[in-house]
Design an enzyme around this catalytic site. Structure first.
Site, mmCIF file in Angstrom:
data_model
loop_
_atom_site.group_PDB
_atom_site.id
_atom_site.type_symbol
_atom_site.label_atom_id
_atom_site.label_comp_id
_atom_site.label_asym_id
_atom_site.label_seq_id
_atom_site.Cartn_x
_atom_site.Cartn_y
_atom_site.Cartn_z
ATOM 1 N N ASP A 139 19.954 70.418 17.672
ATOM 2 C CA ASP A 139 18.549 70.396 17.227
ATOM 3 C C ASP A 139 18.330 71.391 16.098
ATOM 4 O OD1 ASP A 139 16.463 69.358 19.855
ATOM 5 O OD2 ASP A 139 18.628 69.513 20.072
ATOM 6 N N ARG A 257 24.214 67.435 37.150
ATOM 7 C CA ARG A 257 23.614 68.431 36.261
ATOM 8 C C ARG A 257 22.439 69.109 36.979
ATOM 9 N NH1 ARG A 257 21.322 64.963 31.880
ATOM 10 N NH2 ARG A 257 21.266 63.553 33.662
ATOM 11 N N PRO A 258 22.377 70.428 36.976
ATOM 12 C CA PRO A 258 21.259 71.103 37.649
ATOM 13 C C PRO A 258 19.899 70.684 37.116
ATOM 14 C CG PRO A 258 23.001 72.660 37.162
ATOM 15 C CD PRO A 258 23.378 71.376 36.490
ATOM 16 N N ASP A 295 21.557 61.449 25.173
ATOM 17 C CA ASP A 295 21.444 61.265 26.618
ATOM 18 C C ASP A 295 20.079 60.632 26.937
ATOM 19 O OD1 ASP A 295 20.460 63.721 25.610
ATOM 20 O OD2 ASP A 295 20.839 64.792 27.466
ATOM 21 N N GLU A 479 9.044 64.256 19.796
ATOM 22 C CA GLU A 479 10.507 64.328 19.696
ATOM 23 C C GLU A 479 11.122 63.001 19.284
ATOM 24 O OE1 GLU A 479 12.832 64.754 23.200
ATOM 25 O OE2 GLU A 479 11.415 63.703 24.475
ATOM 26 N N GLU A 494 14.582 60.781 30.937
ATOM 27 C CA GLU A 494 14.433 61.345 32.279
ATOM 28 C C GLU A 494 13.180 62.201 32.413
ATOM 29 O OE1 GLU A 494 19.099 61.970 33.441
ATOM 30 O OE2 GLU A 494 18.210 63.432 32.085
#
Length: 516
Positions: A139, A257-258, A295, A479, A494
């Protein structure tokens, strides 16, 4: 100044990811969906000593009246989203509003928060916005494009110094400065950042960051010397016939993934049932796709409609290898400036070898477009994506190839609001109908490199108009955008669509100024 000077301080607390620190408490909270966004708990700050909180949890959790949600809210503080300060001044243009946002999105050096997941950095940095409260690797390059236009070289330098600090401390740049991102990186844009800064400060900048550029390269190429058999891989390197070595995305962990714990567990169970794929394998593929920054996208799926068919680590991505080519070229130039001519010639040759490998493994002569390559199945993937325009950005395509790519862009990707990311509507956020600022810029600049100015101008006009239309309607910079139907908001992903937004702001300013 001829070398990056690391700050003269260290942090007392080692970097422990929240799922390792809190163990069963972390997993229980995420599985119970206490928060609608899994990242919320991963970013939470404990109000007491984490060891004491864990002890309290084990003492209380089996009580009949125990309430996990109440326990979490009693012992943790959620990190605030960067959202409420985004109201534009009435009458401001998007350009004026972006200029006011740099300070809102800038974070100053922090101290270590005991038990928190944030990795403190020694210099100021710009974050994307919304739920993204930390500095993200790829980014930041696109954010820097706008900072350069805003004459904020101070922030560009401090952000590059933060990345240098991470390289010197960890040996690489993680996805972002969170402990749960320490097992993976993101697309290697560090050499582009250094080159961008050198446009402002001169070529001495390449010498200044030479050590960090080399460490970045070593990280991505780790294990390459030990690969001897064709089509074998180790971490991020794949050995191909004739000794060519290309890169893939990877993650050193094979667990949920946490920051997306519940989603990963659910998908792994589905994949295990459908395809008899082990959960560990699926977790690795998910994490590798997260390292790509895309992702998620059908680009990584065997079946473009089925997320459970994800197989990221089988794929050699064309864009990643173009970025590695640029890193090799940058190292060659930096060693030349440093009078280290043997190393200069070494990286000139490595860049040349990679250029040839890119043509061999990514150019599909039937489609006449650059494709990703599945090295396990020894054939191109079926996903036609904007990643295929990266060879234009890095001037790797020949004249004939550039004309074919331009035709693909005009006929397939260019819509009323800019460029689609892929041609598939899968429901994933890095697929149609969504468009993203970084890929608009890569393609725009690539078209200009080959003098396709008319198409570049059309793309720029459509993208800028869409951003301005949304800003006028909502006062927000987002975004991602729906480029097919500009009356609809972008979807997929997500989490809810985020506002801020670092790379949109950066690309907007750079494109806007180039139109003048």
């Amino acid at each position: 100044m001829y070398g990056f000077i690391a700050p003269a301080f260290t942090y007392g607390q080692s970097y422990i990811s929240p799922e390792d620190l809190y163990g069963n408490l972390f997993r229980d909270v995420q599985n119970a969906h206490i928060f609608t966004d899994s990242k919320t708990f991963a970013d939470c700050i404990p109000l007491e000593d984490p060891v004491w909180i864990i002890e309290q949890y084990y003492q209380q959790k089996n009580s009949p009246d125990f309430d996990l949600k109440e326990f979490v809210h009693d012992h943790f503080r959620p990190a605030a989203e960067i959202k409420s300060e985004f109201e534009p001044v009435k009458g401001d243009t998007a350009e004026i509003h972006i200029q006011s946002l740099w300070n809102v999105l800038t974070r100053q050096p922090e101290s270590q928060e005991r038990g928190g997941s944030l990795i403190p950095l020694p210099y100021a940095y710009v974050v994307p916005g919304g739920r993204f409260r930390e500095i993200y690797y790829w980014d930041s390059y696109f954010t820097m494009l706008g900072l350069k236009e805003a004459k904020r070289g101070d922030l560009i330098e401090s952000m590059i110094n933060n990345f240098s600090y991470l390289i010197d401390t960890l040996g690489y740049i993680p996805t972002a400065n969170r402990t749960y991102y320490l097992s993976r990186s993101q697309p290697p844009f560090f050499s582009l950042m250094v080159n961008l800064f050198s446009e402002m400060e001169g070529k001495k900048v390449l010498k200044r960051y030479l050590n960090q550029l080399q460490k970045e390269y070593d990280y991505w190429m780790d294990g390459s010397d030990n690969l001897t058999e064709p089509f074998t891989a180790y971490r991020r390197v794949v050995n191909l016939p004739s000794g060519a070595r290309l890169n893939r995305y990877w993650d050193d962990k094979a667990t949920p993934r946490p920051e997306s714990y519940g989603e990963d567990v659910e998908l792994a169970e589905e994949a295990e049932e459908k395809f008899r794929t082990s959960k560990e394998e699926i977790y690795r593929h998910i994490r590798a796709a997260a390292e790509s920054g895309w992702d998620f996208s059908s680009r990584w799926f065997k079946d473009e409609t089925d997320f459970a068919s994800i197989h990221t680590t089988d794929i050699l991505p064309v864009d990643l290898n173009c970025l590695m080519y640029n890193l090799e070229k940058t190292l060659a130039e930096a060693y030349f400036l440093n009078d280290q001519f043997d190393l200069h010639y070494k990286y000139v040759q490595l860049a040349k070898d990679r250029c040839e490998a890119i043509q061999t493994y990514f150019w599909d002569g039937l489609r006449n477009y650059y494709m990703d390559y599945d090295f396990k199945r020894k054939k191109f993937t079926s996903a036609i994506t904007l990643a295929g325009t990266f060879p234009l950005f890095f001037k790797l395509a020949n004249k004939t190839q550039s004309h074919y790519i331009r035709a693909y862009i005009r006929l397939n990707f260019l819509k009323s609001g800019g460029l689609l990311t892929t041609l598939v509507k899968s429901g994933q956020q890095w697929d149609a109908p969504n468009g993203w600022a970084p890929l608009q810029w890569i393609t725009y600049r690539g078209l200009r490199n080959y003098n396709f100015h008319r198409t570049a101008n059309e793309l720029s006009a459509e993208w800028l108009t869409l951003i301005e239309k949304e800003f006028k309607h909502s006062g927000k910079l987002l975004e991602k955008y729906n480029v097919s139907d500009t009356n609809l908001i972008a979807g997929g992903g997500e989490y809810e669509i985020q506002e801020g937004f670092g790379w949109t702001n950066g690309v907007y300013l750079r494109m806007k100024n180039r139109k003048r």
